[in-house]
Design a protein around this motif. Structure first.
Motif, PDB file in Angstrom:
ATOM      1  N   THR A  72      42.209  38.714  28.607  1.00 40.57           N
ATOM      2  CA  THR A  72      40.814  38.267  28.594  1.00 40.57           C
ATOM      3  C   THR A  72      40.083  38.809  27.365  1.00 40.57           C
ATOM      4  OG1 THR A  72      40.026  40.176  29.861  1.00 40.57           O
ATOM      5  CG2 THR A  72      40.764  38.261  31.121  1.00 40.57           C
ATOM      6  N   PRO A  73      39.060  38.109  26.890  1.00 37.19           N
ATOM      7  CA  PRO A  73      38.327  38.567  25.701  1.00 37.19           C
ATOM      8  C   PRO A  73      37.679  39.938  25.885  1.00 37.19           C
ATOM      9  CG  PRO A  73      37.809  36.271  26.197  1.00 37.19           C
ATOM     10  CD  PRO A  73      38.601  36.784  27.356  1.00 37.19           C
ATOM     11  N   THR A  74      37.208  40.244  27.093  1.00 37.70           N
ATOM     12  CA  THR A  74      36.519  41.515  27.333  1.00 37.70           C
ATOM     13  C   THR A  74      37.439  42.585  27.912  1.00 37.70           C
ATOM     14  OG1 THR A  74      35.884  40.825  29.567  1.00 37.70           O
ATOM     15  CG2 THR A  74      34.334  40.328  27.776  1.00 37.70           C
ATOM     16  N   SER A  75      38.695  42.243  28.176  1.00 39.25           N
ATOM     17  CA  SER A  75      39.645  43.151  28.835  1.00 39.25           C
ATOM     18  C   SER A  75      39.143  43.567  30.218  1.00 39.25           C
ATOM     19  CB  SER A  75      39.922  44.397  27.975  1.00 39.25           C
ATOM     20  OG  SER A  75      40.516  44.030  26.750  1.00 39.25           O
ATOM     21  N   THR A  76      38.471  42.653  30.881  1.00 41.65           N
ATOM     22  CA  THR A  76      37.945  42.892  32.228  1.00 41.65           C
ATOM     23  C   THR A  76      38.125  41.630  33.061  1.00 41.65           C
ATOM     24  OG1 THR A  76      36.269  44.428  31.375  1.00 41.65           O
ATOM     25  CG2 THR A  76      35.909  43.544  33.574  1.00 41.65           C
ATOM     26  N   ARG A  85      35.050  40.460  49.668  1.00 41.65           N
ATOM     27  CA  ARG A  85      35.080  41.677  48.845  1.00 41.65           C
ATOM     28  C   ARG A  85      35.472  41.317  47.405  1.00 41.65           C
ATOM     29  NH1 ARG A  85      39.342  45.251  51.059  1.00 41.65           N
ATOM     30  NH2 ARG A  85      40.330  43.244  51.528  1.00 41.65           N
ATOM     31  N   ARG A  86      34.971  42.090  46.436  1.00 37.33           N
ATOM     32  CA  ARG A  86      35.294  41.854  45.024  1.00 37.33           C
ATOM     33  C   ARG A  86      35.933  43.100  44.423  1.00 37.33           C
ATOM     34  NH1 ARG A  86      31.001  41.435  41.794  1.00 37.33           N
ATOM     35  NH2 ARG A  86      31.676  39.815  40.371  1.00 37.33           N
ATOM     36  N   GLN A  87      36.804  42.875  43.461  1.00 39.59           N
ATOM     37  CA  GLN A  87      37.474  43.964  42.750  1.00 39.59           C
ATOM     38  C   GLN A  87      37.346  43.700  41.259  1.00 39.59           C
ATOM     39  OE1 GLN A  87      40.130  46.726  43.764  1.00 39.59           O
ATOM     40  NE2 GLN A  87      39.292  47.201  41.763  1.00 39.59           N
ATOM     41  N   VAL A  88      36.795  44.657  40.538  1.00 37.23           N
ATOM     42  CA  VAL A  88      36.691  44.562  39.080  1.00 37.23           C
ATOM     43  C   VAL A  88      37.750  45.475  38.476  1.00 37.23           C
ATOM     44  CG1 VAL A  88      35.243  44.989  37.058  1.00 37.23           C
ATOM     45  CG2 VAL A  88      34.233  44.019  39.143  1.00 37.23           C
ATOM     46  N   GLY A 387      29.012  43.432  29.873  1.00 41.22           N
ATOM     47  CA  GLY A 387      28.201  42.425  30.546  1.00 41.22           C
ATOM     48  C   GLY A 387      28.609  42.112  31.968  1.00 41.22           C
ATOM     49  N   THR A 388      29.694  42.707  32.450  1.00 45.68           N
ATOM     50  CA  THR A 388      30.146  42.457  33.820  1.00 45.68           C
ATOM     51  C   THR A 388      29.138  43.022  34.812  1.00 45.68           C
ATOM     52  OG1 THR A 388      32.457  42.606  33.115  1.00 45.68           O
ATOM     53  CG2 THR A 388      32.023  42.795  35.483  1.00 45.68           C
ATOM     54  N   VAL A 389      28.664  42.167  35.716  1.00 45.62           N
ATOM     55  CA  VAL A 389      27.675  42.575  36.714  1.00 45.62           C
ATOM     56  C   VAL A 389      28.395  43.237  37.892  1.00 45.62           C
ATOM     57  CG1 VAL A 389      25.895  41.774  38.324  1.00 45.62           C
ATOM     58  CG2 VAL A 389      26.084  40.753  36.038  1.00 45.62           C
ATOM     59  N   ILE A 390      27.926  44.420  38.269  1.00 43.72           N
ATOM     60  CA  ILE A 390      28.520  45.172  39.368  1.00 43.72           C
ATOM     61  C   ILE A 390      27.510  45.274  40.498  1.00 43.72           C
ATOM     62  CG2 ILE A 390      29.577  47.364  40.070  1.00 43.72           C
ATOM     63  CD1 ILE A 390      31.192  45.904  37.953  1.00 43.72           C
ATOM     64  N   LYS A 391      27.905  44.803  41.669  1.00 44.40           N
ATOM     65  CA  LYS A 391      27.053  44.919  42.843  1.00 44.40           C
ATOM     66  C   LYS A 391      27.415  46.179  43.626  1.00 44.40           C
ATOM     67  CE  LYS A 391      24.726  41.063  42.370  1.00 44.40           C
ATOM     68  NZ  LYS A 391      23.261  41.106  42.093  1.00 44.40           N
ATOM     69  N   LYS A 392      26.442  46.750  44.274  1.00 50.33           N
ATOM     70  CA  LYS A 392      26.663  47.932  45.101  1.00 50.33           C
ATOM     71  C   LYS A 392      27.813  47.682  46.080  1.00 50.33           C
ATOM     72  CE  LYS A 392      24.307  50.947  48.434  1.00 50.33           C
ATOM     73  NZ  LYS A 392      23.028  51.239  49.136  1.00 50.33           N
ATOM     74  N   GLY A 393      28.730  48.652  46.161  1.00 45.15           N
ATOM     75  CA  GLY A 393      29.871  48.535  47.063  1.00 45.15           C
ATOM     76  C   GLY A 393      31.113  47.941  46.427  1.00 45.15           C
ATOM     77  N   THR A 394      31.009  47.458  45.183  1.00 39.04           N
ATOM     78  CA  THR A 394      32.160  46.856  44.499  1.00 39.04           C
ATOM     79  C   THR A 394      33.149  47.938  44.071  1.00 39.04           C
ATOM     80  OG1 THR A 394      30.820  45.025  43.661  1.00 39.04           O
ATOM     81  CG2 THR A 394      32.901  45.445  42.533  1.00 39.04           C
ATOM     82  N   ARG A 395      34.438  47.669  44.262  1.00 37.26           N
ATOM     83  CA  ARG A 395      35.476  48.555  43.757  1.00 37.26           C
ATOM     84  C   ARG A 395      35.717  48.227  42.290  1.00 37.26           C
ATOM     85  NH1 ARG A 395      36.590  53.061  45.862  1.00 37.26           N
ATOM     86  NH2 ARG A 395      38.645  53.013  44.897  1.00 37.26           N
ATOM     87  N   VAL A 396      35.701  49.256  41.436  1.00 38.53           N
ATOM     88  CA  VAL A 396      35.913  49.087  39.997  1.00 38.53           C
ATOM     89  C   VAL A 396      37.072  49.993  39.582  1.00 38.53           C
ATOM     90  CG1 VAL A 396      34.882  49.225  37.706  1.00 38.53           C
ATOM     91  CG2 VAL A 396      33.446  48.662  39.684  1.00 38.53           C
TER      92      VAL A 396
END
Length: 508
Positions: A72-76, A85-88, A387-396
């Motif tokens: 990916t261009p941003t390596s994310t 559930r979301r995982q970054v 620029g990746t938006v992180i919501k409370k509770g997200t696993r990063v």
């Protein structure tokens, strides 16, 4: 007849699969049964998210996610897990610095990870957040910074090396037998860390290679803890735990054995210290107890945490190091030159000064980090530098394995094992090198920021003692079957799937 464990897991899985089949049967079967080698972001479905792709790639999860983030261009990448559930996952150094340092207060271990590891680690330092973590960090940092600890570590490693590892290698060389080097080094590491943490010798690396009860219980508890992360939903393993079935029944047995053993050791150590007027032992348990921290659960949790940290990490690093060195004779020759410049009983300072060996170990861990990825949980909304938006509770998670294999970070020769990338020539006439450390957020093998690994120097010291002691006398020759290549796997720390078969040759 299916066990209750299997029935429970199948219920959730079949229900989800049925829903997906109704939506798009052809797409699902393609996703589920393919190895998903393409680096394209996996398709997400209602309820189950991208779990079909996760499941299809469960045996190559680290490599698969590495391919995703490095493409990916941003390596994310942002992946959708089951039930919304979301995982970054990121391999972007700016993001890593943001997570580990500048916004450290937002990115914690989190409730999910704490729950997954609670049975084994409890409130130990590697499973703690907030004030509890700060307190343990201060206590541990003080003990790690004492002058006597490095000498104790050196003595423990040298004794294990001379009395156990070297005789096993000598016998294997004489008898031309094949050893599983992964098993041998894990046993070496377990004996070492138990002596350093508890002042207890489990004698796991005897020539008979015994099935030591505490070591096996610890291995099972660590393995099952890692497997929990791969469940379709945490509810599955929690149900198994309530019903005391399957892997969770094994987990309960293993953890009970580990903690009962630790409790007995603490009891004996307290009695031993109570009979002495001054501290003679320098193991971590004795240090914690003597400094006034005598609460049993606190002591057990923190010592078990250090065993988990030290048990497999150095052995994992050395396994891949010996594999890479065996494939690069030029690197082995440079290391041997450095070893032969030192006395057989090299001092701590001499070993510390082995810059080429240090570079080779660093380069090996770039390609095969002992802990390939580490996750945090956002306790508040945030935006990463890319620029990746992180919501409370997200696993990063920051993907250490992917970062070490990123062309953006290491250049077009990233796949080459080249220790020289860590060195600059200090004295060309004398052939003297200087080690040049990389940006720690490009190379977060030992974490960074407030949670930087306290045992970093200890780990390098142990590894250099082993490398020196082994390569001075022996040549490590991989003995894989024809056309078999080693596979990198990572339950909690990295391993070589199926072990590392080697032949040992005495140097002439």
């Amino acid at each position: 007849m299916l066990s209750l464990e299997l029935s429970t897991s199948l219920f959730f899985w079949l229900l989800s699969l049925l829903f997906l089949l109704i939506l798009n049967s052809k797409s699902i079967f393609t996703t589920f049964f393919s190895s998903n080698k393409s680096p394209e972001i996996p398709k997400s479905y209602p309820l189950v998210g991208s779990f079909p792709a996760f499941y299809a790639n469960r045996h190559q999860f680290i490599q698969w996610t590495s391919d995703l983030v490095t493409s990916t261009p941003t390596s994310t990448v942002v992946l959708n897990c089951s039930l919304g559930r979301r995982q970054v996952i990121t391999a972007n150094p700016s993001n890593v610095q943001h997570i580990l340092k500048s916004h450290f207060h937002i990115y914690q271990k989190g409730d999910m990870a704490r729950t997954l590891l609670w049975d084994l680690l409890g409130d130990g330092i590697f499973n703690a957040d907030g004030e509890n973590w700060k307190f343990q960090r201060q206590v541990a940092s003080h003990e790690f910074n004492t002058k006597s600890l490095p000498k104790f570590i050196e003595t423990v490693a040298d004794t294990e090396l001379s009395d156990r590892l070297t005789p096993i290698f000598s016998a294997a060389a004489a008898n031309k037998t094949v050893l599983d080097l992964q098993d041998i080094l894990q046993r070496f590491g377990f004996d070492n860390i138990c002596k350093i943490a508890f002042g207890h010798d489990p004698a796991y690396l005897l020539p008979s290679l015994p099935q030591e009860k505490f070591a096996l219980a610890f291995e099972n508890a660590a393995r099952i803890s890692g497997e929990r992360f791969g469940e379709f939903h945490p509810l599955i393993w929690k149900i198994k735990r309530v019903l005391n079935i399957g892997s969770e029944k094994q987990m309960r047995i293993a953890v009970n054995e580990v903690r009962e053993f630790a409790k007995e050791i603490v009891k004996e150590k307290k009695q031993e210290l109570g009979e002495k007027s001054s501290l003679e032992s320098v193991d971590l348990l004795s240090r914690f107890l003597s400094s006034g921290h005598s609460h049993e659960n606190f002591i057990i949790d923190i010592v078990i945490s250090f065993i988990l940290a030290g048990r497999d990490t150095t052995s994992a690093a050395l396994i891949w190091f010996f594999l890479l060195v065996s494939k690069h004779p030029n690197v082995e020759n440079e290391i041997l030159k450095e070893i032969n410049d030192k006395s057989e009983d090299a001092t701590f300072e001499e070993v510390k000064d082995m810059v080429y060996t240090h570079a080779a170990l660093s380069e090996s861990m770039r390609l095969y980090p002992p802990v390939p990825a580490d996750g945090k949980e956002a306790i508040d909304d945030d935006v990463l530098p890319d620029g990746t938006v992180i919501k409370k509770g997200t696993r990063v998670a920051y993907h250490i394995y992917a970062m070490g294999r990123s062309e953006k970070l290491w250049g077009s020769d990233w796949a080459e094992f080249r220790p020289e990338r860590w060195l600059e020539m200090r004295d060309a006439a004398a052939g003297k090198w200087s080690f040049v450390a990389r940006d720690p957020y490009t190379y977060p093998v030992f974490q960074e920021g407030p949670r930087i690994c306290l045992g970093k120097e200890m780990a390098f010291l142990q590894m250099k003692r082993v490398v020196t002691g082994v390569l001075r006398r022996f040549r490590i020759v991989p003995a894989f079957e024809e056309r078999i290549e080693p596979v990198f796997i990572a339950p909690l720390s990295s391993k070589m799937k199926g072990g590392f078969p080697v032949r040992i040759e005495e140097r002439v």
